[in-house]
Structures are given as C-alpha cells and as structure tokens.
Design an enzyme around this catalytic site. Sequence first.
Site, short mmCIF file in Angstrom:
data_model
loop_
_atom_site.label_atom_id
_atom_site.label_comp_id
_atom_site.label_asym_id
_atom_site.label_seq_id
_atom_site.Cartn_x
_atom_site.Cartn_y
_atom_site.Cartn_z
N GLY A 154 1.85 -4.45 -6.94
CA GLY A 154 0.88 -4.24 -5.87
C GLY A 154 0.06 -3.01 -6.13
N PRO A 155 -0.96 -2.78 -5.31
CA PRO A 155 -1.83 -1.61 -5.49
C PRO A 155 -1.12 -0.31 -5.18
CG PRO A 155 -2.40 -2.80 -3.48
CD PRO A 155 -1.39 -3.64 -4.19
N PRO A 156 -1.71 0.82 -5.56
CA PRO A 156 -1.06 2.11 -5.29
C PRO A 156 -0.94 2.38 -3.79
CG PRO A 156 -2.81 2.34 -6.92
CD PRO A 156 -2.93 0.97 -6.35
N LYS A 216 6.00 1.09 -3.37
CA LYS A 216 6.85 0.45 -4.38
C LYS A 216 7.95 1.39 -4.86
CE LYS A 216 3.41 -0.34 -7.15
NZ LYS A 216 2.34 0.25 -6.34
N THR A 217 7.57 2.62 -5.20
CA THR A 217 8.56 3.55 -5.74
C THR A 217 9.59 3.94 -4.70
OG1 THR A 217 6.89 4.42 -7.27
CG2 THR A 217 8.86 5.76 -6.91
N SER A 266 -13.49 -15.23 -10.51
CA SER A 266 -13.56 -15.46 -9.07
C SER A 266 -14.95 -15.19 -8.50
CB SER A 266 -12.54 -14.59 -8.34
OG SER A 266 -12.83 -13.22 -8.53
N LYS A 290 -7.67 -10.26 -1.09
CA LYS A 290 -9.09 -10.43 -0.83
C LYS A 290 -9.38 -10.58 0.66
CE LYS A 290 -10.04 -12.45 -5.37
NZ LYS A 290 -10.45 -13.64 -6.13
#
Length: 778
Positions: free
Chosen positions: A354-356, A360-361, A675, A718
């Site tokens: 996923g994006p920053p 996640k960490t 896309s 999106k």
Amino acid sequence: MSEPIRLPVLFLTDPVVLPGMVVPVQLDEAARAAIDAAGISSDAPSGGGKLLVAPRLDDRYASYGVIASVVQMGRLATGEPAAVIKAEQRAHIGHGVSGPGAALWVEADVVAESEADARTTDLAREYKQLVVAMLQRRDAWQVIDSVNKLVEPGAIADTAGYASYLTDVQKRELLETPDVGERLTMLIDWTKSHLAEVEVNDKISSDVRDGMEKTQKEFLLRQQLAAIRKELGEDEPDGADDYRGRVEAADLPEKVREAAMREVGKLERSSDQSPESGYIRTWLDTVLDLPWNVATTDETDIVAARAILDADHHGLDDVKDRIVEFLAVRARRAERGLQLVGGRGSGAVMVLAGPPGVGKTSLGESVARALGRKFVRVALGGVRDEAEIRGHRRTYVGALPGRIVRAIGEAGSMNPVVLLDEIDKVGSDYRGDPSAALLEVLDPAQNHTFRDHYLDLDLDLSDVVFLATANVIEQIPPALLDRMELVPIDGYTEDDKVAIARNYLLPRQLNRAAVNSDEVDVTDGALRKIAADYTREPGVRQFERLLAKALRKAATKLATESGPLHVDEAGLVDYLGRPRFTPDVHERTEVPGVATGLAVTGLGGDVLFIEAASTEGKPELVLTGQLGDVMKESAQIALSYVRSHAADFGVDPDALERSIHVHVPAGAVPKDGPSAGVTMVTALVSMATGRPVRSDVGMTGEVTLNGRVLPIGGVKQKLLAAQRAGLTTVFIPARNEPDLDDVPAEVLSALDVRPMTDVADILALALEEPADLLEKVS
C-alpha cells in the site's frame, strides 16, 4: 633538414609516447578534434593524415613530440570511444599555425636518427643485455624474443617507453634527446640503478621468508611444550581452551556443535599472530551468540489478539482478519501436534502492500504483540548486495553474516516476527541480486535449511513469521511475489482519517508537545478540514505532521496567553496557514479538450488531468508530460479510434487531420500504466467537438481500437482519490464491477460509480450537451 610540416597536435598527460610505441588513446573532445583534423575521420589536410603527439607539461610547452598515425578506431572495455595510435618519428615542435577544425596546429621538423657508430652499437648491446636480464626475472619470454630481434640502436633505446620503472620525467628526457648515444647512456645508468634496487628487495623478501619459517618452527615447539606441560599437570587454559569449554557448555544442535568443535581445533593449531585465528574467533563468537534452541511461546487467545490489533490500528479489517486466521490455525495445529512439510512453522509469508503512511510497518509490531513474539525490522530499501541477505564468505576481510542471521541474533529467539521493510525497493547490480537470495528465505519448502555464506551452517527459519511491506507491487520480482500472500492496504477515507486522528494521532502529539486536552481542544471539524484541504494522501503521515505543527504553535501561545485554546475549522489558518489544496477540477475542465482521469502511483490513488489541443500543420501526434511506452500507445489508440468514429461523434474528419497535441501536466513526474485510454478518447472528442467534459466526472479504463473498455487495477485507490478530489460520478470498466466489494460503503454512497463496456457510452454521459453550453453563454 627537410621542410617543416603542418600537423594537428594531441597532448597526452599519460603515457609519454616514444617512436615505435603503439598505445590506445581515449577520445575526449580534444583528442577527437586532433584526429578529425589529421584526416582520420575526414579529408586529409596538408599533414597527410598524420598528427603530432606530445606530452602535456605543467610548467612549459613540450619542445619535442612524435609524428603518429592512427592504426584503429574502436572502444575501450568501459565502452568509451578510443583510438590506437602508432608513433613513428621524433619531431621538434615549432610555432603554432592556423589550420582547419577545432584542433591546435603547429609546424614541426622531423628529427632524423643519427647513423650508428661502434660506440653506439656497444651501448645498444649493453642496454639490450640489461633489458633481457630484467625480463628473465619476470619470465616474459615472448617480450625477450621481440627485444632480441631489434637491431637499430635507436629502436632499442625507444623500447624504454614501455618500461614501468621509468618515470614520466625520465621518458620526456629521452624524448627530448635526439642523440642515440646519449639516450642509451642515460638508460644504462637508470636500469643498473633499478636492478640494484630489485636485488635489495629480493634480499629483504628472502629474509622475511626465513623469518616466517622461524616463526612456524617456534609455533611447533610451543605446541610441543604445551603438550609436555599438559602431561606434567602444569597446563594453563588459554583462549582456545576457553572456546572449547564455551562450545561444550552451549546449548547447540549436534551439527552446529560438530562444526564449532572443528573450528576450535583449527584455533588450537594456529598461532596467535596468524590472521586466521582472528577470523575463527569472530565466527565462533557469532555462532555462540545465536539463540539456536531458544524460542518464545505463542499466545493462543484469539480474542485478546484481536483486541490488541483493534487497539493499535483503526480499520484495516481485512488485514486483521487474516492475522487472526493465522493465529487460529496455528493454535489448532499446536493442539493436535501437526507439522507442515519441510518445517514446523506455518509457512505464511504476507506482504502488506500500500501507499506510504497507512500503517504497514507499525502493523508488524502489532502482529508481534498479538503473537507474544519478539519483533525485529530489516530495512531492505536500497540493498543491492546479495551478501546483505546471504552473508559474506569468510575468505573476505571484514566478512559478516547476512541481515537475516543478524536479525535472529538481535531478536534473541528462533521464532521472532521479522518485518522485511520496503521489499519493493531491493535493487541488483554486479554484486548479485538480493531478491533472488530472498527466495530461499521466504519459501516455506526451503527456509528450514537456509544456509548463510558466513555461517556455512543450516539455519531453520521455518518458525519465523515473515512480514513484508511494499509501496508498488509491480516493482517486486514476480518469482518473489509468488512466494508471498498479498494483503493490500489501499488507504483511508476521510472519516477514517478523522477517527485515526482523534483516537491515535492527537493523543500522541499532545504528549509530545507537553500539553493536554484541557489546554488545547481540536474539533472534529478542524480534523476533517485538515484531511480535506491540507492533505491529499491515502495515509495519515502528513496529517500527523500538521497536527504536530498546530500543537507546537498552541504550546507557544500558551507560554504568553492563558488557556484553554480552541482549535476549530475557522482558526486553522492561524496554526497551519492557508489550505494547500483547493478544488480545481471545475476550473481545469471548463474548457474543451480537458478530461479528468484516475491513476495509481507509489503514493496511492490520484487525479490525472489529460489535455488535448490541435494546431495547423502536418497531421501528427505530439505527446508531452514524461509518458511511458504504455501511455504513448494509449494515446495512439485513442486518436485512431476517434478518427475512425468521427462521424458518430459529429466531428469533421478534416478537423483531426491536423497536429494533435496531448499533454499530461506535472511533466517532472514519470507517468505510465494501462488505465488512461478512455480519458484520452474523451479529451480528444471534447477538443474536436468543442464540448467541455463535465467537471464532476472522473474516469478510468483502457480502450481498444473498437472502443471496448478494458479492466484495470487499483479501483479502490482510484475511487478514494476521486472522493478526495470532490468528484461525484466515476466511470469504470464493467469487468471491474466485482472490485467494488472492497470499496468502503461511505465512498460508494458519495460517488455515482457507473460500470461501462463501450467508450461511446462514456462520451455520451461525460460531455456537456450543446444546450447546456448555450445556457452557460447566455
């Protein structure tokens, strides 16, 4: 003396070229200009295809050089252009003259070799003997044969150009000495001095070898003395005996103990002064520090584990469910004594993609807490050396085990939770491919016998829980991704961000700013405005930075004012300045030829504007905006589709036979991906018909030459970006309709998502009607 000749000059810093030498020359700008002027790469001027090669001096111009010709043009091993030149005659350099090209031209007088007399011949014979003697010491028999074939004293003297023991100053002196006898005299003196120095060095080397043999003899005698003392009961423990005791007392697997005892035996047989003893001690310390038979006990309370995950993270239900499933299955297997094939672990390797800023960490730390295991993070961003994963072989100085082994040692147990952070940013170069080494680490069928190059022992990683994080899935090698279970984390809605800020970010930043909620009150309206107008990110990293900034300013005000302070939506400007993002979709799309698309980047979903314009000129398609190959092909397909269906859209075909310019703003940002096809078709039709695209409409999907809308990826990201940008209607491919199940309900309620199969249907709904345009004008 012959008439002076005009030649272009090539100055060389290294080497000094003497007649008869053949040397390669790297073609920089000056060298290429000299060769071109000499007629090697163009018509030969008055120099007759020759050039003058002279040494480059620091304090003065060279007075002598050599006339040379180019033997071959090519490239060096590094790929840089080069030429091979052959020096032919000495020449005395006169004054500069004008000449064609960018090279420096001079007049030069050819220096003829003097005729050999008896003295010169004797000197040449003596110097040849000295050269042969030196070459025999190096076993250079092929070079000896070449030297023996030389007869002319001048040619024999000029072989000194290849002599590595002569300095550049000495070689320049030889170049500037036309008399052959003088050159030979100087060479004989210099060569004899060098031979004397070589003999001294050989004597020193012989003495060193003798000293080493003496040291080895002393070591043998010391070992015998130690054995005698041991028989007499006078043995004193030394470092080697201490290692033997440590290995015997350590709780090691049998094979590891056998390998360690072999190394202890080598240590006992080696001298303390030997470098190998230091390597062995370091290896033994590393092996003894690893927790070979140490493991933590897993928590089996599923309810408590879910409570820990909910307390640490808002939302992310799919990720939490997957982790709880892992715990539940693991607990049942433990109850029934079941094991997986190839190891006793679970075999689960999840990659959180996923994006920053989406957590996640920190989610990896929560997994470790829920399991009751140790947690260790391994940063892989920018790692390009395979030895960072597998370790260095012990033959190298400064060898170390790989990051996986170091992580196990740092955790202090054989079953920690290891987070492989930024796995998509692993690189590769001449030092190997770290992602290939990770295949063995992450494969449940192999990692129970992982072998680190430094340890050279089998290490069981089957009970380690590996988690990986990544921003862009496409950058992960397919073979590596195949060994991991993908768990996407696409981002947060506005309501999610407000809840996260209220429950997690705000309490943490209040504590860091040394203020409490009674002194500073931040309203939900202010939090929502920060999420909507001050940040446009899928995560909350920038959100937290802005909260920290507002609370720092609040703490500064509290130093001079009495509290409490009330931070509301209207007062955010005093704390954070003006909003960074304002709705601009209506402004951007109010003119024909601009369509709003949706894209996924490494930072999450984003709105992408595509502009089209036409000008007089020959029919062509101009693309700008740093587009990749896929988007360039999409633009070609879109233009071909519009031209072939111009009559269906009420477009004059001649209007498309012009210079068409398609631009995607933010040209400094590389853009690529399948896309943008439908967006490009919409922009082109809007330009050709003069009908603007509705400002509340966004779209995504690839298009074929027949107008079919092809499916794409990243639908959830999106749609989140469309909601952040204030769009109300979004067209997606019909085959992506099942992906709407993953989209939060609040996003679907805010957007009118319409699955489409034909781009013509999108055009009918996306373009403003002519009646609406007349109403706007009136």
